[in-house]
Design a protein around this motif. Structure first.
Motif, short mmCIF file in Angstrom:
data_model
loop_
_atom_site.label_atom_id
_atom_site.label_comp_id
_atom_site.label_asym_id
_atom_site.label_seq_id
_atom_site.Cartn_x
_atom_site.Cartn_y
_atom_site.Cartn_z
N ASN A 203 22.88 44.66 36.42
CA ASN A 203 23.54 45.61 35.61
C ASN A 203 25.11 45.73 36.23
N ILE A 204 25.90 44.66 36.09
CA ILE A 204 27.23 44.34 36.55
C ILE A 204 28.17 43.95 35.07
N SER A 205 29.03 44.74 34.70
CA SER A 205 29.81 44.52 33.45
C SER A 205 31.38 44.29 34.00
N PHE A 206 31.78 43.21 33.22
CA PHE A 206 33.38 42.88 33.25
C PHE A 206 34.01 43.30 31.91
N THR A 207 34.65 44.05 31.67
CA THR A 207 35.10 44.55 30.39
C THR A 207 36.45 44.71 30.27
N HIS A 208 37.10 43.68 29.56
CA HIS A 208 38.56 43.75 29.16
C HIS A 208 39.29 43.48 30.51
N ILE A 209 39.05 42.38 31.08
CA ILE A 209 39.66 41.88 31.97
C ILE A 209 40.41 40.45 31.60
N LYS A 210 41.67 40.68 31.93
CA LYS A 210 42.81 39.45 31.32
C LYS A 210 43.81 39.16 32.23
N GLY A 211 44.41 38.12 32.01
CA GLY A 211 45.43 37.55 33.13
C GLY A 211 45.23 36.04 33.43
N SER A 212 45.85 35.74 34.76
CA SER A 212 45.85 34.45 34.95
C SER A 212 45.16 34.15 36.19
N SER A 213 44.38 33.06 36.20
CA SER A 213 43.92 32.47 37.44
C SER A 213 44.60 31.47 38.17
N ALA A 214 44.64 31.58 39.76
CA ALA A 214 45.52 30.70 40.42
C ALA A 214 44.45 29.14 40.56
N THR A 215 43.19 29.37 40.16
CA THR A 215 42.19 28.31 40.56
C THR A 215 41.48 28.04 39.02
N GLU A 216 41.10 26.77 39.06
CA GLU A 216 40.36 26.08 37.90
C GLU A 216 39.16 27.15 37.51
N GLU A 217 38.49 27.40 38.67
CA GLU A 217 37.32 27.96 38.51
C GLU A 217 37.59 29.70 38.54
N ALA A 218 37.78 30.37 37.36
CA ALA A 218 38.20 31.61 37.24
C ALA A 218 36.87 32.53 37.51
N ILE A 219 35.68 32.20 37.22
CA ILE A 219 34.59 33.04 37.33
C ILE A 219 33.66 32.32 38.02
N ARG A 220 33.03 32.87 38.94
CA ARG A 220 31.82 32.22 39.92
C ARG A 220 30.81 33.20 40.00
N PHE A 221 29.59 32.84 39.56
CA PHE A 221 28.43 33.56 39.75
C PHE A 221 27.32 32.69 40.41
N ALA A 222 27.35 33.16 41.82
CA ALA A 222 26.35 32.24 42.67
C ALA A 222 25.39 33.14 43.26
N CYS A 223 24.36 32.94 42.58
CA CYS A 223 23.19 34.03 42.84
C CYS A 223 21.80 33.53 43.49
N SER A 224 20.96 34.27 43.77
CA SER A 224 19.91 33.98 44.73
C SER A 224 18.72 33.40 43.68
N GLU A 225 18.32 32.24 44.38
CA GLU A 225 16.96 31.60 43.57
C GLU A 225 15.84 32.61 43.54
N SER A 226 15.84 33.44 44.71
CA SER A 226 14.55 34.14 44.63
C SER A 226 14.80 35.68 43.73
N PHE A 227 16.12 35.86 43.84
CA PHE A 227 16.44 37.24 43.10
C PHE A 227 17.62 37.01 42.31
N PRO A 228 17.48 36.29 41.14
CA PRO A 228 18.66 35.90 40.40
C PRO A 228 19.59 37.30 39.91
N CYS A 229 20.73 36.97 39.71
CA CYS A 229 21.42 38.18 39.02
C CYS A 229 20.97 38.42 37.59
#
Length: 290
Positions: A203-229
């Motif tokens: 239950n994590i929300s990202f709403t109205h997030i805008k602008g510029s990223s200095a890296t190609e990977e702007a969004i990263r979700f690396a979550c647990s295999e046992s307890f996924p996000c």
């Protein structure tokens, strides 16, 4: 006079012994605290900490330290509830604001972060710790030239949860990794061992997030295999490349939904109930210093 301490940090010189430095100001077990119109410069490590506090209002703060200064978190909130931070300007070498367990009902509004490591929930769960953070609202914030943007970070092997977190109306300028959920956080010079237990993230929300990223990977979700996000929401997210290229989103065991325009394009697996990926080379045991 923090510079004397920074030069002795193991993050500045790996031959130095790693040890904790003092926090400039700590408010411990304070109730109904009102902190306002304070200027903090060049702390040894963290500038302001609220620990085991209840009903705190911090406003019109200015916190400043060089971008190269190690461990100089501006505002650190730990084991506290009903904390509000508003109308403040921060530029340091580490987290602009860090929120750790066990904290709840935290609100951050109208805060500007320049350089440093962005706004973080965590790190949580280190050394098998139980951590619980919930009901956090981060709203109307700006981040410029930070190493991270809006981040949730947990160590493998911990327990507890991070839930009911809202990041709303954030403006990014040349931010590396603007949106991150990282359940493999490892702030160590050595690789961290794989572990099955984890601080659960949902239950994590990202709403109205805008602008510029200095890296190609702007969004990263690396979550647990046992307890996924779970229940990760993206709504009206527009993160373009600072250099004019493309931006991408990385997903590993992350499940959620999108609404409205979302760029970079969501991972094909993001809305699936079953994650099809079988391996994640170079992620499970990596180490970082940020």
């Amino acid at each position: 006079m923090g510079e004397e301490w920074w030069s002795r940090s193991c993050k500045v010189n790996s031959s130095n012994t790693c040890r904790e430095g003092p926090t400039a100001i700590t408010f411990h077990k304070c109730n109904n605290l009102n902190l306002r119109n304070l200027v903090m410069l060049d702390s040894q490590q963290m500038h302001i900490a609220f620990t085991n506090c209840e009903e705190v209002r911090a406003s019109n703060l200015k916190v400043n330290a060089p971008a190269s200064s190690p461990n100089t978190d501006a505002i650190h909130i730990s084991s506290s509830t009903e904390v509000t931070v508003i109308n403040s300007m921060i530029s340091t070498g580490d987290d602009c604001i860090s929120i750790v367990g066990n904290s709840s009902n935290i609100e951050v509004r109208n805060v500007s972060c320049i350089a440093g490591h962005g706004i973080s929930i965590g790190s949580l769960g280190r050394a098998h710790a139980l951590s619980k953070v919930e009901h956090v609202l981060i709203q109307n914030v700006s981040l410029s030239h930070t190493k991270n943007g809006l981040r949730v970070k947990t160590w493998q092997g911990g327990s507890g949860y991070v839930q009911h977190i809202k990041f709303q109306f954030a403006q990014m300028e040349n931010v590396s990794r603007p949106i991150i959920i990282d359940q493999y956080y490892c702030d160590s010079s050595h690789s961290c061992a794989n572990q099955t237990s984890a601080v659960r993230v949902k239950n994590i929300s990202f709403t109205h997030i805008k602008g510029s990223s200095a890296t190609e990977e702007a969004i990263r979700f690396a979550c647990s295999e046992s307890f996924p996000c779970k229940e990760i929401e993206l709504e009206d997210v527009q993160l373009s490349s600072s250099s004019g290229g493309i931006t991408t989103m990385f997903c590993w065991n992350a499940r959620g939904s999108t609404e409205g325009r979302v760029y970079p394009l969501p991972c094909p697996s993001f809305d699936d109930s079953v994650i099809e990926q079988k391996s994640i080379p170079g992620v499970i045991s990596y180490s970082k210093s940020s």
